[in-house]
Design a protein around this motif. Structure first.
Motif, PDB file in Angstrom:
ATOM      1  N   LEU A   1      -5.520 -18.825 -33.163  1.00 43.55           N
ATOM      2  CA  LEU A   1      -5.788 -17.494 -32.658  1.00 43.55           C
ATOM      3  C   LEU A   1      -4.494 -16.858 -32.176  1.00 43.55           C
ATOM      4  O   LEU A   1      -3.626 -17.542 -31.628  1.00 43.55           O
ATOM      5  CB  LEU A   1      -6.789 -17.542 -31.509  1.00 43.55           C
ATOM      6  CG  LEU A   1      -8.123 -18.214 -31.791  1.00 43.55           C
ATOM      7  CD1 LEU A   1      -9.035 -18.105 -30.555  1.00 43.55           C
ATOM      8  CD2 LEU A   1      -8.808 -17.645 -33.005  1.00 43.55           C
ATOM      9  N   SER A   2      -4.399 -15.557 -32.374  1.00 43.75           N
ATOM     10  CA  SER A   2      -3.253 -14.799 -31.883  1.00 43.75           C
ATOM     11  C   SER A   2      -3.749 -13.682 -30.976  1.00 43.75           C
ATOM     12  O   SER A   2      -4.854 -13.158 -31.166  1.00 43.75           O
ATOM     13  CB  SER A   2      -2.457 -14.196 -33.042  1.00 43.75           C
ATOM     14  OG  SER A   2      -1.958 -15.192 -33.895  1.00 43.75           O
ATOM     15  N   CYS A   3      -2.928 -13.331 -30.029  1.00 44.66           N
ATOM     16  CA  CYS A   3      -3.241 -12.222 -29.127  1.00 44.66           C
ATOM     17  C   CYS A   3      -1.975 -11.396 -28.974  1.00 44.66           C
ATOM     18  O   CYS A   3      -0.995 -11.856 -28.374  1.00 44.66           O
ATOM     19  CB  CYS A   3      -3.718 -12.744 -27.790  1.00 44.66           C
ATOM     20  SG  CYS A   3      -3.944 -11.459 -26.538  1.00 44.66           S
ATOM     21  N   ALA A   4      -2.009 -10.196 -29.527  1.00 45.99           N
ATOM     22  CA  ALA A   4      -0.863  -9.303 -29.454  1.00 45.99           C
ATOM     23  C   ALA A   4      -1.029  -8.358 -28.276  1.00 45.99           C
ATOM     24  O   ALA A   4      -2.097  -7.756 -28.103  1.00 45.99           O
ATOM     25  CB  ALA A   4      -0.732  -8.513 -30.745  1.00 45.99           C
ATOM     26  N   ALA A   5       0.018  -8.249 -27.480  1.00 43.82           N
ATOM     27  CA  ALA A   5      -0.026  -7.415 -26.280  1.00 43.82           C
ATOM     28  C   ALA A   5       0.872  -6.193 -26.428  1.00 43.82           C
ATOM     29  O   ALA A   5       1.950  -6.269 -27.026  1.00 43.82           O
ATOM     30  CB  ALA A   5       0.421  -8.222 -25.066  1.00 43.82           C
TER      31      ALA A   5
ATOM     32  N   THR B   1       6.696  -5.388 -20.913  1.00 42.61           N
ATOM     33  CA  THR B   1       6.847  -6.380 -19.845  1.00 42.61           C
ATOM     34  C   THR B   1       5.946  -7.582 -20.047  1.00 42.61           C
ATOM     35  O   THR B   1       5.517  -8.212 -19.096  1.00 42.61           O
ATOM     36  CB  THR B   1       6.537  -5.730 -18.486  1.00 42.61           C
ATOM     37  OG1 THR B   1       5.219  -5.183 -18.526  1.00 42.61           O
ATOM     38  CG2 THR B   1       7.548  -4.658 -18.151  1.00 42.61           C
ATOM     39  N   PHE B   2       5.675  -7.901 -21.281  1.00 39.28           N
ATOM     40  CA  PHE B   2       4.765  -8.998 -21.605  1.00 39.28           C
ATOM     41  C   PHE B   2       5.188 -10.291 -20.927  1.00 39.28           C
ATOM     42  O   PHE B   2       4.355 -11.071 -20.474  1.00 39.28           O
ATOM     43  CB  PHE B   2       4.733  -9.178 -23.121  1.00 39.28           C
ATOM     44  CG  PHE B   2       3.964 -10.387 -23.585  1.00 39.28           C
ATOM     45  CD1 PHE B   2       4.618 -11.529 -24.036  1.00 39.28           C
ATOM     46  CD2 PHE B   2       2.578 -10.389 -23.562  1.00 39.28           C
ATOM     47  CE1 PHE B   2       3.924 -12.643 -24.462  1.00 39.28           C
ATOM     48  CE2 PHE B   2       1.860 -11.495 -23.984  1.00 39.28           C
ATOM     49  CZ  PHE B   2       2.538 -12.621 -24.439  1.00 39.28           C
ATOM     50  N   SER B   3       6.488 -10.535 -20.837  1.00 39.12           N
ATOM     51  CA  SER B   3       6.988 -11.815 -20.350  1.00 39.12           C
ATOM     52  C   SER B   3       6.620 -12.095 -18.898  1.00 39.12           C
ATOM     53  O   SER B   3       6.655 -13.251 -18.473  1.00 39.12           O
ATOM     54  CB  SER B   3       8.505 -11.879 -20.516  1.00 39.12           C
ATOM     55  OG  SER B   3       9.128 -10.871 -19.748  1.00 39.12           O
TER      56      SER B   3
ATOM     57  N   ASN C   1       7.545 -14.400 -26.373  1.00 37.16           N
ATOM     58  CA  ASN C   1       7.775 -13.168 -25.624  1.00 37.16           C
ATOM     59  C   ASN C   1       8.474 -12.105 -26.461  1.00 37.16           C
ATOM     60  O   ASN C   1       8.303 -10.912 -26.226  1.00 37.16           O
ATOM     61  CB  ASN C   1       8.585 -13.457 -24.363  1.00 37.16           C
ATOM     62  CG  ASN C   1       7.778 -14.206 -23.313  1.00 37.16           C
ATOM     63  OD1 ASN C   1       6.550 -14.155 -23.302  1.00 37.16           O
ATOM     64  ND2 ASN C   1       8.464 -14.916 -22.442  1.00 37.16           N
ATOM     65  N   ALA C   2       9.259 -12.523 -27.443  1.00 35.12           N
ATOM     66  CA  ALA C   2       9.934 -11.560 -28.307  1.00 35.12           C
ATOM     67  C   ALA C   2       8.938 -10.796 -29.174  1.00 35.12           C
ATOM     68  O   ALA C   2       9.200  -9.663 -29.579  1.00 35.12           O
ATOM     69  CB  ALA C   2      10.952 -12.266 -29.185  1.00 35.12           C
ATOM     70  N   LYS C   3       7.797 -11.441 -29.449  1.00 37.15           N
ATOM     71  CA  LYS C   3       6.775 -10.813 -30.278  1.00 37.15           C
ATOM     72  C   LYS C   3       5.594 -10.310 -29.452  1.00 37.15           C
ATOM     73  O   LYS C   3       4.600  -9.842 -30.016  1.00 37.15           O
ATOM     74  CB  LYS C   3       6.273 -11.800 -31.328  1.00 37.15           C
ATOM     75  CG  LYS C   3       7.333 -12.203 -32.349  1.00 37.15           C
ATOM     76  CD  LYS C   3       6.751 -13.133 -33.398  1.00 37.15           C
ATOM     77  CE  LYS C   3       7.807 -13.496 -34.445  1.00 37.15           C
ATOM     78  NZ  LYS C   3       7.266 -14.401 -35.486  1.00 37.15           N
ATOM     79  N   ASN C   4       5.686 -10.443 -28.125  1.00 39.21           N
ATOM     80  CA  ASN C   4       4.575 -10.019 -27.255  1.00 39.21           C
ATOM     81  C   ASN C   4       3.252 -10.650 -27.688  1.00 39.21           C
ATOM     82  O   ASN C   4       2.210  -9.991 -27.720  1.00 39.21           O
ATOM     83  CB  ASN C   4       4.425  -8.484 -27.257  1.00 39.21           C
ATOM     84  CG  ASN C   4       5.423  -7.807 -26.349  1.00 39.21           C
ATOM     85  OD1 ASN C   4       6.411  -8.407 -25.946  1.00 39.21           O
ATOM     86  ND2 ASN C   4       5.200  -6.551 -26.038  1.00 39.21           N
ATOM     87  N   THR C   5       3.293 -11.922 -28.005  1.00 37.06           N
ATOM     88  CA  THR C   5       2.122 -12.584 -28.561  1.00 37.06           C
ATOM     89  C   THR C   5       1.907 -13.947 -27.909  1.00 37.06           C
ATOM     90  O   THR C   5       2.869 -14.679 -27.656  1.00 37.06           O
ATOM     91  CB  THR C   5       2.273 -12.759 -30.085  1.00 37.06           C
ATOM     92  OG1 THR C   5       2.449 -11.480 -30.688  1.00 37.06           O
ATOM     93  CG2 THR C   5       1.026 -13.414 -30.678  1.00 37.06           C
ATOM     94  N   VAL C   6       0.658 -14.247 -27.665  1.00 34.69           N
ATOM     95  CA  VAL C   6       0.261 -15.582 -27.207  1.00 34.69           C
ATOM     96  C   VAL C   6      -0.663 -16.173 -28.265  1.00 34.69           C
ATOM     97  O   VAL C   6      -1.431 -15.446 -28.916  1.00 34.69           O
ATOM     98  CB  VAL C   6      -0.416 -15.530 -25.822  1.00 34.69           C
ATOM     99  CG1 VAL C   6      -1.710 -14.739 -25.867  1.00 34.69           C
ATOM    100  CG2 VAL C   6      -0.651 -16.923 -25.282  1.00 34.69           C
ATOM    101  N   TYR C   7      -0.543 -17.477 -28.443  1.00 36.54           N
ATOM    102  CA  TYR C   7      -1.293 -18.166 -29.494  1.00 36.54           C
ATOM    103  C   TYR C   7      -2.181 -19.253 -28.886  1.00 36.54           C
ATOM    104  O   TYR C   7      -1.889 -19.797 -27.822  1.00 36.54           O
ATOM    105  CB  TYR C   7      -0.339 -18.814 -30.496  1.00 36.54           C
ATOM    106  CG  TYR C   7       0.644 -17.866 -31.124  1.00 36.54           C
ATOM    107  CD1 TYR C   7       1.942 -17.733 -30.620  1.00 36.54           C
ATOM    108  CD2 TYR C   7       0.282 -17.090 -32.221  1.00 36.54           C
ATOM    109  CE1 TYR C   7       2.847 -16.868 -31.191  1.00 36.54           C
ATOM    110  CE2 TYR C   7       1.190 -16.222 -32.806  1.00 36.54           C
ATOM    111  CZ  TYR C   7       2.468 -16.114 -32.285  1.00 36.54           C
ATOM    112  OH  TYR C   7       3.359 -15.247 -32.858  1.00 36.54           O
ATOM    113  N   LEU C   8      -3.224 -19.570 -29.629  1.00 35.62           N
ATOM    114  CA  LEU C   8      -4.040 -20.730 -29.290  1.00 35.62           C
ATOM    115  C   LEU C   8      -4.253 -21.510 -30.581  1.00 35.62           C
ATOM    116  O   LEU C   8      -5.009 -21.078 -31.451  1.00 35.62           O
ATOM    117  CB  LEU C   8      -5.377 -20.331 -28.677  1.00 35.62           C
ATOM    118  CG  LEU C   8      -6.229 -21.508 -28.207  1.00 35.62           C
ATOM    119  CD1 LEU C   8      -5.564 -22.213 -27.014  1.00 35.62           C
ATOM    120  CD2 LEU C   8      -7.644 -21.062 -27.836  1.00 35.62           C
ATOM    121  N   GLN C   9      -3.545 -22.614 -30.713  1.00 38.98           N
ATOM    122  CA  GLN C   9      -3.722 -23.497 -31.855  1.00 38.98           C
ATOM    123  C   GLN C   9      -4.876 -24.436 -31.551  1.00 38.98           C
ATOM    124  O   GLN C   9      -4.836 -25.171 -30.557  1.00 38.98           O
ATOM    125  CB  GLN C   9      -2.445 -24.296 -32.119  1.00 38.98           C
ATOM    126  CG  GLN C   9      -2.555 -25.282 -33.262  1.00 38.98           C
ATOM    127  CD  GLN C   9      -2.733 -24.607 -34.603  1.00 38.98           C
ATOM    128  OE1 GLN C   9      -2.055 -23.625 -34.914  1.00 38.98           O
ATOM    129  NE2 GLN C   9      -3.643 -25.125 -35.418  1.00 38.98           N
TER     130      GLN C   9
END
Length: 126
Positions: free
Chosen positions: A20-24, A28-30, A74-82
């Protein structure tokens, strides 16, 4: 204001994997702690995994420990769930969440998170 958009859900068989991906939005995502929750109809939203923004630690629900991995770019403003070794009981709508906590641990309660995505369905067949 942070907007979150999840993707990557779908229908898989038991034992399969999904990411799963979550784009923000925002610059200031970091600084935000990020979490993944899931919910089955008729049940409360359940913590799955979280990652801290200050020290980078992660924390998992016992039910997914060793099978799921949360990470962030953080460079892509994205969090993942493998999600590996999926089980039918992992079937749920998965939500991404963000909050600014400025602490060195991971929030595990839904009430600690301010911003939420719309959710993505994960269905695991047996």
């Amino acid at each position: 204001q942070v907007q979150l958009v999840e993707s990557g859900g779908g229908l898989v068989q038991a034992g399969d994997s999904l990411r799963l991906s979550c784009a923000a939005s925002g610059r200031t995502f970091s600084i935000y702690d990020m979490g993944w929750f899931r919910q089955v109809p008729g049940q409360e939203r359940e913590f799955v995994a979280g990652i801290n923004s200050r020290v980078g630690i992660t924390y998992y629900a016992d039910s997914v420990k060793g099978r799921f991995t949360i990470s962030r770019d953080n460079a892509k403003n994205t969090v993942y769930l493998q999600m590996n070794s999926l089980k039918p009981e992992d079937t749920a709508v998965y939500y991404c969440a963000a909050t600014f906590r400025y602490r060195n641990d991971v929030g595990v309660n839904a009430g600690e998170y301010t911003y939420w995505g719309q959710g993505t369905q994960v269905t695991v067949s047996s």
